[in-house]
Motif scaffolding. Sequence first.
Motif, PDB file in Angstrom:
ATOM      1  N   LEU A  57       0.634  -1.151  -0.285  1.00  0.00           N
ATOM      2  CA  LEU A  57       0.241   0.176   0.065  1.00  0.00           C
ATOM      3  C   LEU A  57       1.026   1.450  -0.341  1.00  0.00           C
ATOM      4  CD1 LEU A  57      -2.829   1.631   0.221  1.00  0.00           C
ATOM      5  CD2 LEU A  57      -2.713   1.211   2.742  1.00  0.00           C
ATOM      6  N   PHE A  58       2.102   1.531   0.971  1.00  0.00           N
ATOM      7  CA  PHE A  58       2.854   2.488   0.895  1.00  0.00           C
ATOM      8  C   PHE A  58       3.615   2.408  -0.575  1.00  0.00           C
ATOM      9  CE2 PHE A  58       7.501   3.557   1.181  1.00  0.00           C
ATOM     10  CZ  PHE A  58       6.880   5.087   1.477  1.00  0.00           C
ATOM     11  N   ALA A  59       4.122   1.324  -1.421  1.00  0.00           N
ATOM     12  CA  ALA A  59       4.774   1.922  -2.551  1.00  0.00           C
ATOM     13  C   ALA A  59       3.472   2.247  -3.538  1.00  0.00           C
ATOM     14  CB  ALA A  59       5.226  -0.087  -2.880  1.00  0.00           C
ATOM     15  N   ALA A  60       2.362   1.812  -3.537  1.00  0.00           N
ATOM     16  CA  ALA A  60       1.614   1.935  -4.936  1.00  0.00           C
ATOM     17  C   ALA A  60       1.300   3.935  -4.171  1.00  0.00           C
ATOM     18  CB  ALA A  60       0.563   1.570  -4.475  1.00  0.00           C
ATOM     19  N   THR A  61       0.900   3.812  -2.749  1.00  0.00           N
ATOM     20  CA  THR A  61       1.018   5.365  -2.500  1.00  0.00           C
ATOM     21  C   THR A  61       2.479   6.380  -3.324  1.00  0.00           C
ATOM     22  OG1 THR A  61      -0.726   5.026  -0.924  1.00  0.00           O
ATOM     23  CG2 THR A  61       0.054   7.255  -1.485  1.00  0.00           C
ATOM     24  N   LEU A  62       2.881   6.076  -3.246  1.00  0.00           N
ATOM     25  CA  LEU A  62       4.710   6.569  -3.078  1.00  0.00           C
ATOM     26  C   LEU A  62       4.266   6.721  -5.363  1.00  0.00           C
ATOM     27  CD1 LEU A  62       6.914   7.904  -2.144  1.00  0.00           C
ATOM     28  CD2 LEU A  62       7.703   5.552  -2.820  1.00  0.00           C
ATOM     29  N   LEU A  63       4.293   5.887  -5.497  1.00  0.00           N
ATOM     30  CA  LEU A  63       4.155   5.717  -6.701  1.00  0.00           C
ATOM     31  C   LEU A  63       3.046   6.192  -7.684  1.00  0.00           C
ATOM     32  CD1 LEU A  63       5.469   4.253  -9.755  1.00  0.00           C
ATOM     33  CD2 LEU A  63       3.855   2.540  -9.815  1.00  0.00           C
ATOM     34  N   SER A  64       2.131   6.729  -7.045  1.00  0.00           N
ATOM     35  CA  SER A  64       1.220   6.987  -7.490  1.00  0.00           C
ATOM     36  C   SER A  64       1.354   8.912  -7.453  1.00  0.00           C
ATOM     37  CB  SER A  64      -0.131   6.851  -6.653  1.00  0.00           C
ATOM     38  OG  SER A  64      -1.395   8.206  -6.502  1.00  0.00           O
ATOM     39  N   ASN A  65       1.799   9.123  -5.682  1.00  0.00           N
ATOM     40  CA  ASN A  65       2.278  10.341  -6.193  1.00  0.00           C
ATOM     41  C   ASN A  65       3.256  11.047  -7.411  1.00  0.00           C
ATOM     42  OD1 ASN A  65       0.711  11.312  -4.273  1.00  0.00           O
ATOM     43  ND2 ASN A  65       1.883  10.312  -2.320  1.00  0.00           N
ATOM     44  N   VAL A  66       5.092  10.628  -7.387  1.00  0.00           N
ATOM     45  CA  VAL A  66       5.779  10.191  -7.784  1.00  0.00           C
ATOM     46  C   VAL A  66       4.947  10.529  -9.108  1.00  0.00           C
ATOM     47  CG1 VAL A  66       7.785   9.022  -9.162  1.00  0.00           C
ATOM     48  CG2 VAL A  66       7.423   9.145  -6.709  1.00  0.00           C
ATOM     49  N   LEU A  67       4.332   9.460  -9.889  1.00  0.00           N
ATOM     50  CA  LEU A  67       3.669  10.277 -11.578  1.00  0.00           C
ATOM     51  C   LEU A  67       2.622  11.153 -11.365  1.00  0.00           C
ATOM     52  CD1 LEU A  67       3.180   6.135 -12.115  1.00  0.00           C
ATOM     53  CD2 LEU A  67       4.750   7.576 -12.829  1.00  0.00           C
ATOM     54  N   ALA A  68       1.790  11.227 -10.593  1.00  0.00           N
ATOM     55  CA  ALA A  68       1.346  12.898 -10.101  1.00  0.00           C
ATOM     56  C   ALA A  68       2.107  13.747 -10.702  1.00  0.00           C
ATOM     57  CB  ALA A  68       0.544  13.012  -9.229  1.00  0.00           C
ATOM     58  N   ARG A  69       3.474  13.786  -9.745  1.00  0.00           N
ATOM     59  CA  ARG A  69       4.232  15.263  -9.250  1.00  0.00           C
ATOM     60  C   ARG A  69       4.611  15.257 -11.109  1.00  0.00           C
ATOM     61  NH1 ARG A  69       7.958  16.024  -5.098  1.00  0.00           N
ATOM     62  NH2 ARG A  69       5.620  16.594  -4.143  1.00  0.00           N
ATOM     63  N   ARG A  70       5.415  14.122 -11.796  1.00  0.00           N
ATOM     64  CA  ARG A  70       6.131  13.971 -13.270  1.00  0.00           C
ATOM     65  C   ARG A  70       4.520  14.471 -14.282  1.00  0.00           C
ATOM     66  NH1 ARG A  70       6.141   9.952 -17.176  1.00  0.00           N
ATOM     67  NH2 ARG A  70       7.726  10.989 -18.339  1.00  0.00           N
ATOM     68  N   ARG A  71       3.733  13.914 -13.592  1.00  0.00           N
ATOM     69  CA  ARG A  71       2.566  15.098 -14.966  1.00  0.00           C
ATOM     70  C   ARG A  71       2.269  16.037 -14.424  1.00  0.00           C
ATOM     71  NH1 ARG A  71      -2.569  12.901 -12.756  1.00  0.00           N
ATOM     72  NH2 ARG A  71      -2.438  15.093 -11.717  1.00  0.00           N
ATOM     73  N   ASP A  72       2.435  16.653 -13.290  1.00  0.00           N
ATOM     74  CA  ASP A  72       2.405  17.761 -13.017  1.00  0.00           C
ATOM     75  C   ASP A  72       3.515  19.331 -14.241  1.00  0.00           C
ATOM     76  OD1 ASP A  72      -0.265  17.816 -12.167  1.00  0.00           O
ATOM     77  OD2 ASP A  72       0.589  18.302 -10.345  1.00  0.00           O
ATOM     78  N   GLN A  73       5.016  18.394 -13.325  1.00  0.00           N
ATOM     79  CA  GLN A  73       5.843  19.095 -14.669  1.00  0.00           C
ATOM     80  C   GLN A  73       6.053  19.076 -15.650  1.00  0.00           C
ATOM     81  OE1 GLN A  73       9.390  16.426 -12.758  1.00  0.00           O
ATOM     82  NE2 GLN A  73       9.224  17.760 -10.495  1.00  0.00           N
ATOM     83  N   LEU A  74       5.123  17.957 -16.085  1.00  0.00           N
ATOM     84  CA  LEU A  74       5.065  18.021 -18.129  1.00  0.00           C
ATOM     85  C   LEU A  74       4.289  19.055 -18.376  1.00  0.00           C
ATOM     86  CD1 LEU A  74       5.576  14.040 -18.278  1.00  0.00           C
ATOM     87  CD2 LEU A  74       7.105  15.411 -19.354  1.00  0.00           C
ATOM     88  N   LEU A  75       3.263  18.963 -17.622  1.00  0.00           N
ATOM     89  CA  LEU A  75       1.578  19.925 -18.068  1.00  0.00           C
ATOM     90  C   LEU A  75       2.247  21.277 -17.834  1.00  0.00           C
ATOM     91  CD1 LEU A  75      -1.054  18.835 -16.080  1.00  0.00           C
ATOM     92  CD2 LEU A  75      -0.520  18.829 -18.902  1.00  0.00           C
ATOM     93  N   ALA A  76       3.486  21.604 -16.970  1.00  0.00           N
ATOM     94  CA  ALA A  76       4.294  23.089 -16.598  1.00  0.00           C
ATOM     95  C   ALA A  76       4.827  23.246 -18.515  1.00  0.00           C
ATOM     96  CB  ALA A  76       5.446  22.834 -16.036  1.00  0.00           C
ATOM     97  N   PHE A  77       6.065  22.409 -18.419  1.00  0.00           N
ATOM     98  CA  PHE A  77       6.808  22.403 -20.408  1.00  0.00           C
ATOM     99  C   PHE A  77       5.599  22.369 -20.724  1.00  0.00           C
ATOM    100  CE2 PHE A  77      10.036  20.819 -17.715  1.00  0.00           C
ATOM    101  CZ  PHE A  77      10.702  22.024 -17.203  1.00  0.00           C
ATOM    102  N   ASP A  78       4.172  22.195 -21.195  1.00  0.00           N
ATOM    103  CA  ASP A  78       3.313  22.626 -22.577  1.00  0.00           C
ATOM    104  C   ASP A  78       1.977  23.610 -22.257  1.00  0.00           C
ATOM    105  OD1 ASP A  78       1.775  21.520 -24.782  1.00  0.00           O
ATOM    106  OD2 ASP A  78       2.018  19.377 -23.925  1.00  0.00           O
ATOM    107  N   PRO A  79       2.297  24.384 -22.621  1.00  0.00           N
ATOM    108  CA  PRO A  79       1.362  25.322 -21.942  1.00  0.00           C
ATOM    109  C   PRO A  79       0.191  24.696 -22.709  1.00  0.00           C
ATOM    110  CG  PRO A  79       2.724  26.184 -23.653  1.00  0.00           C
ATOM    111  CD  PRO A  79       3.796  24.878 -23.239  1.00  0.00           C
ATOM    112  N   VAL A  80       0.027  24.502 -24.564  1.00  0.00           N
ATOM    113  CA  VAL A  80      -1.408  24.023 -24.796  1.00  0.00           C
ATOM    114  C   VAL A  80      -1.913  23.491 -24.393  1.00  0.00           C
ATOM    115  CG1 VAL A  80      -2.024  23.343 -26.950  1.00  0.00           C
ATOM    116  CG2 VAL A  80      -0.490  24.914 -27.196  1.00  0.00           C
ATOM    117  N   THR A  81      -1.532  21.840 -24.093  1.00  0.00           N
ATOM    118  CA  THR A  81      -2.154  20.982 -23.088  1.00  0.00           C
ATOM    119  C   THR A  81      -3.052  21.364 -21.014  1.00  0.00           C
ATOM    120  OG1 THR A  81      -1.159  19.339 -23.747  1.00  0.00           O
ATOM    121  CG2 THR A  81      -2.164  18.635 -22.013  1.00  0.00           C
TER     122      THR A  81
END
Length: 122
Positions: A12-36
């Motif tokens: 459960l801890f590993a799944a939560t950590l992975l989910s948070n890492v993926l969400a942070r990565r998604r937010d960082q990618l969106l910061a570089f893509d202003p159209v999306t």
Amino acid sequence: MDTAIGLALLSLFAATLLSNVLARRRDQLLAFDPVTHEARELLLRERDAPVPLGPTLTPEHWARLEAVQPSWRRETFDAARASYHEARNAFSRNDLDGQLYYPDPAAMVGAAHAVLILTERF
């Protein structure tokens, strides 16, 4: 039994950590893509308070959203886009004051939400 509980908590801890890492990565990618990022903001605005003839997605937004879709999700994206356009074009005028309104705002909210879900990256 104790090992199983520990293993369940660890997974459960590993799944939560992975989910948070993926969400942070998604937010960082969106910061570089202003159209999306702008497309997501427009979809969030339409989902929260749909307004006929308000700002909506441009062909550039649709092209960018389609480009990030994996091939196995292309049909779902096309269906969501079609239902979004149908819901967006289904409005009428109020007889009393002539203002535009959605006869079924839940359809617009659902269509915007379906497209919004497909903007999530894996």
